[in-house]
Structure formats: structure tokens, C-alpha cells
Design a protein around this motif. Structure first.
Motif, PDB file in Angstrom:
ATOM      1  N   MET A  82       0.847  -1.169   0.000  1.00 61.73           N
ATOM      2  CA  MET A  82       0.000   0.000   0.000  1.00 61.73           C
ATOM      3  C   MET A  82       0.896   1.238   0.000  1.00 61.73           C
ATOM      4  O   MET A  82       1.982   1.241   0.580  1.00 61.73           O
ATOM      5  CB  MET A  82      -0.881  -0.012   1.240  1.00 61.73           C
ATOM      6  CG  MET A  82      -1.975   0.982   1.107  1.00 61.73           C
ATOM      7  SD  MET A  82      -3.107   1.229   2.469  1.00 61.73           S
ATOM      8  CE  MET A  82      -3.539  -0.240   3.173  1.00 61.73           C
ATOM      9  N   LYS A  83       0.431   2.231  -0.654  1.00 62.55           N
ATOM     10  CA  LYS A  83       1.198   3.468  -0.741  1.00 62.55           C
ATOM     11  C   LYS A  83       1.196   4.142   0.625  1.00 62.55           C
ATOM     12  O   LYS A  83       0.218   4.100   1.364  1.00 62.55           O
ATOM     13  CB  LYS A  83       0.587   4.388  -1.789  1.00 62.55           C
ATOM     14  CG  LYS A  83       0.679   3.850  -3.194  1.00 62.55           C
ATOM     15  CD  LYS A  83       0.168   4.884  -4.161  1.00 62.55           C
ATOM     16  CE  LYS A  83       0.252   4.330  -5.573  1.00 62.55           C
ATOM     17  NZ  LYS A  83      -0.255   5.242  -6.559  1.00 62.55           N
ATOM     18  N   PRO A  84       2.325   4.800   0.983  1.00 59.72           N
ATOM     19  CA  PRO A  84       2.413   5.468   2.280  1.00 59.72           C
ATOM     20  C   PRO A  84       1.381   6.569   2.442  1.00 59.72           C
ATOM     21  O   PRO A  84       0.839   6.764   3.523  1.00 59.72           O
ATOM     22  CB  PRO A  84       3.827   6.054   2.302  1.00 59.72           C
ATOM     23  CG  PRO A  84       4.559   5.459   1.159  1.00 59.72           C
ATOM     24  CD  PRO A  84       3.567   4.856   0.232  1.00 59.72           C
ATOM     25  N   GLY A  85       1.013   7.247   1.444  1.00 63.37           N
ATOM     26  CA  GLY A  85       0.011   8.311   1.534  1.00 63.37           C
ATOM     27  C   GLY A  85      -1.369   7.757   1.862  1.00 63.37           C
ATOM     28  O   GLY A  85      -2.170   8.365   2.580  1.00 63.37           O
ATOM     29  N   LEU A  86      -1.665   6.562   1.321  1.00 59.45           N
ATOM     30  CA  LEU A  86      -2.964   5.943   1.586  1.00 59.45           C
ATOM     31  C   LEU A  86      -3.088   5.524   3.051  1.00 59.45           C
ATOM     32  O   LEU A  86      -4.155   5.649   3.658  1.00 59.45           O
ATOM     33  CB  LEU A  86      -3.176   4.726   0.669  1.00 59.45           C
ATOM     34  CG  LEU A  86      -3.441   5.030  -0.799  1.00 59.45           C
ATOM     35  CD1 LEU A  86      -3.559   3.734  -1.589  1.00 59.45           C
ATOM     36  CD2 LEU A  86      -4.725   5.836  -0.933  1.00 59.45           C
TER      37      LEU A  86
ATOM     38  N   LYS B 210      -4.015   8.443   5.046  1.00 66.17           N
ATOM     39  CA  LYS B 210      -5.421   8.822   4.829  1.00 66.17           C
ATOM     40  C   LYS B 210      -6.348   7.918   5.651  1.00 66.17           C
ATOM     41  O   LYS B 210      -7.320   8.385   6.244  1.00 66.17           O
ATOM     42  CB  LYS B 210      -5.788   8.737   3.337  1.00 66.17           C
ATOM     43  CG  LYS B 210      -5.063   9.714   2.465  1.00 66.17           C
ATOM     44  CD  LYS B 210      -5.484  11.133   2.783  1.00 66.17           C
ATOM     45  CE  LYS B 210      -4.714  12.081   1.882  1.00 66.17           C
ATOM     46  NZ  LYS B 210      -4.825  13.453   2.279  1.00 66.17           N
ATOM     47  N   PHE B 211      -6.041   6.586   5.654  1.00 67.09           N
ATOM     48  CA  PHE B 211      -6.847   5.672   6.463  1.00 67.09           C
ATOM     49  C   PHE B 211      -6.759   6.018   7.954  1.00 67.09           C
ATOM     50  O   PHE B 211      -7.751   5.951   8.681  1.00 67.09           O
ATOM     51  CB  PHE B 211      -6.426   4.214   6.233  1.00 67.09           C
ATOM     52  CG  PHE B 211      -6.964   3.621   4.962  1.00 67.09           C
ATOM     53  CD1 PHE B 211      -8.335   3.580   4.716  1.00 67.09           C
ATOM     54  CD2 PHE B 211      -6.100   3.105   4.008  1.00 67.09           C
ATOM     55  CE1 PHE B 211      -8.817   3.032   3.543  1.00 67.09           C
ATOM     56  CE2 PHE B 211      -6.587   2.554   2.838  1.00 67.09           C
ATOM     57  CZ  PHE B 211      -7.952   2.516   2.591  1.00 67.09           C
ATOM     58  N   LYS B 212      -5.577   6.383   8.409  1.00 64.49           N
ATOM     59  CA  LYS B 212      -5.403   6.775   9.811  1.00 64.49           C
ATOM     60  C   LYS B 212      -6.236   8.026  10.118  1.00 64.49           C
ATOM     61  O   LYS B 212      -6.864   8.128  11.169  1.00 64.49           O
ATOM     62  CB  LYS B 212      -3.926   7.023  10.124  1.00 64.49           C
ATOM     63  CG  LYS B 212      -3.115   5.771  10.229  1.00 64.49           C
ATOM     64  CD  LYS B 212      -1.655   6.092  10.543  1.00 64.49           C
ATOM     65  CE  LYS B 212      -0.818   4.826  10.531  1.00 64.49           C
ATOM     66  NZ  LYS B 212       0.596   5.116  10.769  1.00 64.49           N
ATOM     67  N   GLN B 213      -6.218   8.961   9.182  1.00 65.76           N
ATOM     68  CA  GLN B 213      -6.993  10.186   9.370  1.00 65.76           C
ATOM     69  C   GLN B 213      -8.499   9.879   9.394  1.00 65.76           C
ATOM     70  O   GLN B 213      -9.243  10.421  10.199  1.00 65.76           O
ATOM     71  CB  GLN B 213      -6.675  11.196   8.256  1.00 65.76           C
ATOM     72  CG  GLN B 213      -5.295  11.791   8.351  1.00 65.76           C
ATOM     73  CD  GLN B 213      -4.946  12.669   7.146  1.00 65.76           C
ATOM     74  OE1 GLN B 213      -5.626  12.631   6.113  1.00 65.76           O
ATOM     75  NE2 GLN B 213      -3.855  13.419   7.270  1.00 65.76           N
ATOM     76  N   ILE B 214      -8.910   8.983   8.481  1.00 60.60           N
ATOM     77  CA  ILE B 214     -10.324   8.591   8.447  1.00 60.60           C
ATOM     78  C   ILE B 214     -10.704   7.909   9.764  1.00 60.60           C
ATOM     79  O   ILE B 214     -11.742   8.203  10.356  1.00 60.60           O
ATOM     80  CB  ILE B 214     -10.609   7.670   7.232  1.00 60.60           C
ATOM     81  CG1 ILE B 214     -10.519   8.473   5.933  1.00 60.60           C
ATOM     82  CG2 ILE B 214     -11.978   7.002   7.368  1.00 60.60           C
ATOM     83  CD1 ILE B 214     -10.566   7.616   4.677  1.00 60.60           C
ATOM     84  N   ASN B 215      -9.852   7.006  10.238  1.00 60.50           N
ATOM     85  CA  ASN B 215     -10.120   6.320  11.511  1.00 60.50           C
ATOM     86  C   ASN B 215     -10.165   7.308  12.674  1.00 60.50           C
ATOM     87  O   ASN B 215     -11.019   7.187  13.567  1.00 60.50           O
ATOM     88  CB  ASN B 215      -9.081   5.232  11.775  1.00 60.50           C
ATOM     89  CG  ASN B 215      -9.346   3.973  10.977  1.00 60.50           C
ATOM     90  OD1 ASN B 215     -10.492   3.694  10.620  1.00 60.50           O
ATOM     91  ND2 ASN B 215      -8.300   3.220  10.688  1.00 60.50           N
TER      92      ASN B 215
END
Length: 98
Positions: free
Chosen positions: A1-5, A8-13
């Protein structure tokens, strides 16, 4: 998985966790407001009943005053009769003395 993704998932969580916390606090407030509303409604009902009782008592007041006046009048008549009996008794006692 790309580091940017992953970020983003961490931010969404993190946003989801904040939303859950906000919802939890909102639920607590709703429960508290509901309990306060019920308490207030009970107080209003209680005061409404008390006001109804007071209104009934106020409506009865003239009738009670009239009855009280009648009893006072009867009591005054009774006292007068007792005074008359006492007067007659004294007159009789004076007439019986030699």
C-alpha cells in the motif's frame, strides 16, 4: 500500500473515533435532557394538581365562611340563652331567700 494511503486511512479512523465520541456525548446529553424533561413534567403536573386543589379550596371559601358565620350566630344565641337561664336562676334564688 502506498504510504500516503495509510495516512489517509489513519486520518479517516481518527475522524471516525472523534465522531463516535461526539455521538456518545450527544447520547448522554439527550438522556440527561430527557430525564430533566421528565422531572420538569412531573413538577408541572404536581403544581397543576396543587393549583387545582387550591382553586377548589378558594371556591369553597365563601361556603365555609357562610357556615362559620352560622355557627357563630348559633353560639351567640346559645350564650344568650345561658345568660338568661343564669339570670332566671339568680332571680329564683333571691325570691326563695327569707
Amino acid at each position: 500500500m502506498k504510504p500516503g494511503l495509510a495516512d489517509k486511512f489513519k486520518q479517516i479512523n481518527a475522524c471516525l473515533e472523534e465522531a463516535r465520541e461526539h455521538i456518545r456525548k450527544s447520547d448522554e446529553q439527550v438522556e440527561s435532557i430527557g430525564a430533566s424533561r421528565e422531572d420538569l413534567q412531573k413538577k408541572v403536573w404536581s403544581q397543576s394538581r396543587e393549583l387545582h386543589i387550591l382553586r377548589e379550596q378558594l371556591e369553597e371559601f365563601p361556603e365555609l365562611k357562610r357556615i362559620n358565620d352560622q355557627y357563630r350566630e348559633m353560639n351567640a344565641e346559645f350564650e344568650q340563652r345561658l345568660r338568661d337561664i343564669l339570670s332566671y336562676t339568680r332571680a329564683l334564688a333571691a325570691a326563695m331567700q327569707p
